[in-house]
Design an enzyme around this catalytic site. Structure first.
Site, PDB file in Angstrom:
ATOM      1  CG  PHE A   1       0.959   3.277  -2.482  1.00  0.00           C
ATOM      2  CD1 PHE A   1       1.640   2.557  -3.455  1.00  0.00           C
ATOM      3  CD2 PHE A   1      -0.429   3.333  -2.579  1.00  0.00           C
ATOM      4  CE1 PHE A   1       0.963   1.908  -4.474  1.00  0.00           C
ATOM      5  CE2 PHE A   1      -1.113   2.703  -3.599  1.00  0.00           C
ATOM      6  CZ  PHE A   1      -0.408   1.982  -4.550  1.00  0.00           C
TER       7      PHE A   1
ATOM      8  CD  GLU B   1      -7.932   5.218  -8.637  1.00  0.00           C
ATOM      9  OE1 GLU B   1      -8.238   5.402  -7.443  1.00  0.00           O
ATOM     10  OE2 GLU B   1      -7.099   5.921  -9.229  1.00  0.00           O
TER      11      GLU B   1
ATOM     12  CE  LYS C   1       0.267  10.570   6.596  1.00  0.00           C
ATOM     13  NZ  LYS C   1       0.430   9.178   6.047  1.00  0.00           N
TER      14      LYS C   1
ATOM     15  CB  CYS D   1      -3.334   9.268 -10.297  1.00  0.00           C
ATOM     16  SG  CYS D   1      -2.178  10.513 -10.838  1.00  0.00           S
TER      17      CYS D   1
ATOM     18  CB  SER E   1      -8.218   7.128  -2.365  1.00  0.00           C
ATOM     19  OG  SER E   1      -8.271   7.323  -0.970  1.00  0.00           O
TER      20      SER E   1
ATOM     21  CD  GLU F   1      -0.215   4.789   6.137  1.00  0.00           C
ATOM     22  OE1 GLU F   1       0.070   5.732   5.364  1.00  0.00           O
ATOM     23  OE2 GLU F   1      -1.372   4.580   6.550  1.00  0.00           O
ATOM     24  NE  ARG F   2      -1.018   1.079   1.967  1.00  0.00           N
ATOM     25  CZ  ARG F   2      -1.990   1.615   1.263  1.00  0.00           C
ATOM     26  NH1 ARG F   2      -1.780   2.028   0.037  1.00  0.00           N
ATOM     27  NH2 ARG F   2      -3.196   1.728   1.781  1.00  0.00           N
TER      28      ARG F   2
HETATM   29  P1  NAD Z   1      -4.847   6.839   0.241  1.00  0.00           P
HETATM   30  O1  NAD Z   1      -5.954   7.802   0.081  1.00  0.00           O
HETATM   31  O2  NAD Z   1      -5.117   5.528   0.870  1.00  0.00           O
HETATM   32  O3  NAD Z   1      -3.672   7.501   1.115  1.00  0.00           O
HETATM   33  C1  NAD Z   1      -3.154   8.762   0.816  1.00  0.00           C
HETATM   34  C2  NAD Z   1      -2.654   9.414   2.110  1.00  0.00           C
HETATM   35  O4  NAD Z   1      -3.768   9.613   2.991  1.00  0.00           O
HETATM   36  C3  NAD Z   1      -1.639   8.580   2.865  1.00  0.00           C
HETATM   37  O5  NAD Z   1      -0.623   9.430   3.356  1.00  0.00           O
HETATM   38  C4  NAD Z   1      -2.455   7.963   3.981  1.00  0.00           C
HETATM   39  O6  NAD Z   1      -1.691   7.738   5.152  1.00  0.00           O
HETATM   40  C5  NAD Z   1      -3.527   8.998   4.243  1.00  0.00           C
HETATM   41  N1  NAD Z   1      -4.785   8.396   4.729  1.00  0.00           N
HETATM   42  C6  NAD Z   1      -5.267   7.166   4.432  1.00  0.00           C
HETATM   43  N2  NAD Z   1      -6.444   6.969   5.057  1.00  0.00           N
HETATM   44  C7  NAD Z   1      -6.711   8.081   5.764  1.00  0.00           C
HETATM   45  C8  NAD Z   1      -7.783   8.495   6.614  1.00  0.00           C
HETATM   46  N3  NAD Z   1      -8.824   7.692   6.854  1.00  0.00           N
HETATM   47  N4  NAD Z   1      -7.731   9.715   7.165  1.00  0.00           N
HETATM   48  C9  NAD Z   1      -6.701  10.533   6.943  1.00  0.00           C
HETATM   49  N5  NAD Z   1      -5.645  10.201   6.134  1.00  0.00           N
HETATM   50  C10 NAD Z   1      -5.652   8.996   5.559  1.00  0.00           C
HETATM   51  O7  NAD Z   1      -4.185   6.665  -1.218  1.00  0.00           O
HETATM   52  P2  NAD Z   1      -3.038   5.663  -1.656  1.00  0.00           P
HETATM   53  O8  NAD Z   1      -3.578   4.266  -1.691  1.00  0.00           O
HETATM   54  O9  NAD Z   1      -1.793   5.928  -0.905  1.00  0.00           O
HETATM   55  O10 NAD Z   1      -2.770   6.188  -3.152  1.00  0.00           O
HETATM   56  C11 NAD Z   1      -3.523   5.744  -4.258  1.00  0.00           C
HETATM   57  C12 NAD Z   1      -4.600   6.730  -4.622  1.00  0.00           C
HETATM   58  O11 NAD Z   1      -4.017   8.011  -4.877  1.00  0.00           O
HETATM   59  C13 NAD Z   1      -5.324   6.379  -5.908  1.00  0.00           C
HETATM   60  O12 NAD Z   1      -6.691   6.636  -5.751  1.00  0.00           O
HETATM   61  C14 NAD Z   1      -4.722   7.315  -6.942  1.00  0.00           C
HETATM   62  O13 NAD Z   1      -5.536   7.592  -8.066  1.00  0.00           O
HETATM   63  C15 NAD Z   1      -4.489   8.528  -6.127  1.00  0.00           C
HETATM   64  N6  NAD Z   1      -3.509   9.407  -6.729  1.00  0.00           N
HETATM   65  C16 NAD Z   1      -3.947  10.556  -7.294  1.00  0.00           C
HETATM   66  C17 NAD Z   1      -3.055  11.409  -7.909  1.00  0.00           C
HETATM   67  C18 NAD Z   1      -3.526  12.695  -8.533  1.00  0.00           C
HETATM   68  O14 NAD Z   1      -2.696  13.547  -8.813  1.00  0.00           O
HETATM   69  N7  NAD Z   1      -4.813  12.872  -8.744  1.00  0.00           N
HETATM   70  C19 NAD Z   1      -1.701  11.092  -7.936  1.00  0.00           C
HETATM   71  C20 NAD Z   1      -1.273   9.899  -7.325  1.00  0.00           C
HETATM   72  C21 NAD Z   1      -2.195   9.071  -6.713  1.00  0.00           C
END
Ligand code: NAD
Length: 499
Positions: free
Chosen positions: A149, A384, A173, A281, A226, A176-177
């Site tokens: 998101f 985090e 994909k 991140c 994450s 969804e937020r």
């Molecule tokens: P998230 O992991 O909750 O969601 C990321 C994606 O995964 C979304 O599209 C979500 O729909 C999907 N998802 C969520 N739960 C799932 C599941 N159980 N099974 C399959 N898919 C699932 O992350 P977020 O809250 O959207 O983003 C924040 C996180 O992203 C933080 O940890 C941040 O550090 C990380 N991030 C990392 C980078 C990097 O380059 N390392 C860059 C941006 C964000």
């Protein structure tokens, strides 16, 4: 209530699964739209459209594909304000920061205009008698990306721009937020000349993600989010034989040496720690001053700067330093971790727990927090937080500070603030972290370098954007050709066109 769609085969289509998630306006706390959550069948429809359209796109010469990218850049600039407004409305980040989100994606699109150069391949003339060897970089076919998101414009573009420039079809994909900007980007790509079915957006949750992971036509998966989800996607995607790169969470340390310019360090920490409400991140979430005297000077400089931070809705324009966090759950989790920090013995030097914004009482705003005397065993250090909370861990020496950053499970970014070139060089050479800043707090590399963390922040061999992205989105085919000597014809005096 607005009902968002998927974007499949060049059309906005309504969700058919009957499942939806709420999209909030984080500044007011109101639900402003419903996001459809795709079924396996809906994902399969998109994959079939991508599979049908991709061969013609792959056969389009790279220069023509690059021209689509060029036009897309023009359209992004044309619609910048509209995109930024939609982004801020769903994400909550300030208007200038939303433009930055789009701009950092746009720069990767610009880089991908160089696709003809990047895809040239290799050639050995005369590897043996009458033998030549050449390597081609060919597209993978149907590729997919799953994005977080916190950068709803930048990260999708980091993935789909190189994927498309290389001749692949791409299924996004998004989170969804905040799915509106990804839908707008897909529309703009088609306005730029991309054929239907080459870039599609399928909204959804785990059901859609699992459908991607298990679909045998999909050749590669890019993921940013994450760490637990990154590990899950990497494991399942790889075991299904796909090419996978996953980028996860972070805990970025900034080391402040005794000789650092303390005003510069404090300014840098405030921007890097609290910008975008800490939901980056590459945010700095741990300050590591070396020596107690450095720590005292740093805290003294930080406190007034943090207390002056302006927190508010994006509609206040340039007059806000950061906005709300993304959901009520995120807010509750951050404030819960602040309580844990206090309970575990950290000293809360700036307390933002009572922060309220008049007129926006239901918004997901979180006041700025600063902790001092944090130790490595505390939850606020290990986890985090992804919110406006900066932790200070005091180190006794440079070696202790370096070890702290190295022992943390995450390895996305780090920074050192110093005037000592030797310390800076030593730090950059030894630290086991993917992106390093020297007097630069958020060292996000530009488009023509690559972006990626180490340890639990990155899974897979290749980084995002830069030259790695052209490797990730193509596979190499190497041809060894022998042409035995034939009968050479006599003289040819007319200039003949090539057949
Ligand atoms: P998230 O992991 O909750 O969601 C990321 C994606 O995964 C979304 O599209 C979500 O729909 C999907 N998802 C969520 N739960 C799932 C599941 N159980 N099974 C399959 N898919 C699932 O992350 P977020 O809250 O959207 O983003 C924040 C996180 O992203 C933080 O940890 C941040 O550090 C990380 N991030 C990392 C980078 C990097 O380059 N390392 C860059 C941006 C964000």
């Amino acid at each position: 209530m607005q009902e968002l769609t998927h974007y499949i085969n060049g059309q906005h289509v309504k969700g058919t699964s009957g499942r939806f998630s709420d999209v909030f306006n984080p500044a007011t706390g109101e639900v402003q739209a419903k996001c459809p959550l795709a079924s396996v069948e809906e994902m399969n429809t998109a994959v079939a459209a991508a599979q049908a359209a991709q061969p013609a796109w792959a056969a389009t010469n790279p220069q023509r594909r690059a021209r689509v990218m060029m036009e897309f850049v023009r359209l992004l600039n044309r619609d910048m304000d509209k995109l930024a407004e939609a982004l801020s409305r769903e994400h909550g980040k300030t208007f200038p920061d939303a433009k930055g989100d789009i701009q950092r994606g746009l720069e990767v699109v610009e880089y991908c205009i160089g696709a003809p150069q990047m895809l040239k391949g290799e050639y050995t003339d005369g590897a043996g008698p009458g033998i030549d060897i050449y390597s081609m970089r060919q597209p993978l076919g149907v590729t997919a990306g799953i994005t977080p998101f916190n950068f709803p414009a930048m990260i999708p573009m980091w993935m789909f721009a190189p994927a498309l420039a290389c001749g692949n079809a791409f299924i996004l994909k998004p989170s969804e937020r905040d799915p509106s900007v990804p839908l707008m980007l897909a529309e703009l790509m088609e306005e730029a000349g991309l054929p239907k079915g080459i870039l599609q957006v399928v909204n959804g949750d785990k059901v859609a993600v699992d459908a991607i992971l298990d679909h045998e036509v999909i050749q590669s998966i890019g993921f940013v989010g994450s760490t637990p989800i990154a590990q899950y996607i990497y494991g399942r995607g790889c075991s299904n034989g796909k090419r996978v790169q996953c980028f996860g969470g972070a805990k970025n340390h900034m080391i402040i040496m005794p000789d650092a310019d303390m005003d510069q360090a404090a300014d840098a920490l405030v921007g890097a720690g609290y910008g975008a409400a800490g939901e980056r991140c590459m945010a700095i979430s741990v300050a590591v001053p070396v020596g107690d005297e450095t720590a005292d000077r740093l805290i003294e400089k930080l406190v007034p700067r943090i207390e002056k931070l302006k927190v508010g809705p994006y509609t206040a324009g340039n007059d806000v330093d950061y906005g709300p966090v993304v959901t009520a759950e995120a807010k509750a989790r951050i404030l819960g971790l602040v309580e844990t920090g206090i309970a575990q013995g950290a000293k809360l030097v700036v307390d933002g727990r009572d922060f309220k914004l008049q007129g926006y009482e239901d918004g997901f705003f979180v006041g700025a927090h600063l902790f001092d005397h944090v130790t490595p065993d505390m939850d606020i250090y290990r986890q985090e937080i992804f919110g406006p909370v900066l932790s200070t861990v005091r180190a006794g020496s440079y070696e202790e500070a370096l070890k702290l950053a190295m022992d943390h499970e995450y390895g996305n970014g780090t920074a050192i603030f110093t005037r000592d070139g030797d310390a800076a060089r030593d730090f950059a050479a030894r630290v086991n972290i993917g992106m390093v800043g020297i007097n630069v707090p958020i060292p996000v590399p530009l488009a023509y370098h690559t972006f990626g963390g180490w340890k639990k922040s990155g899974f897979g061999d290749l980084n995002q954007h830069g030259p790695d992205s052209f490797k990730f989105y193509t596979r190499t085919k190497t041809v060894t050709a022998r042409w035995p000597s034939g009968i050479k014809e006599g003289g040819e005096f007319n200039f003949k066109p090539m057949d």
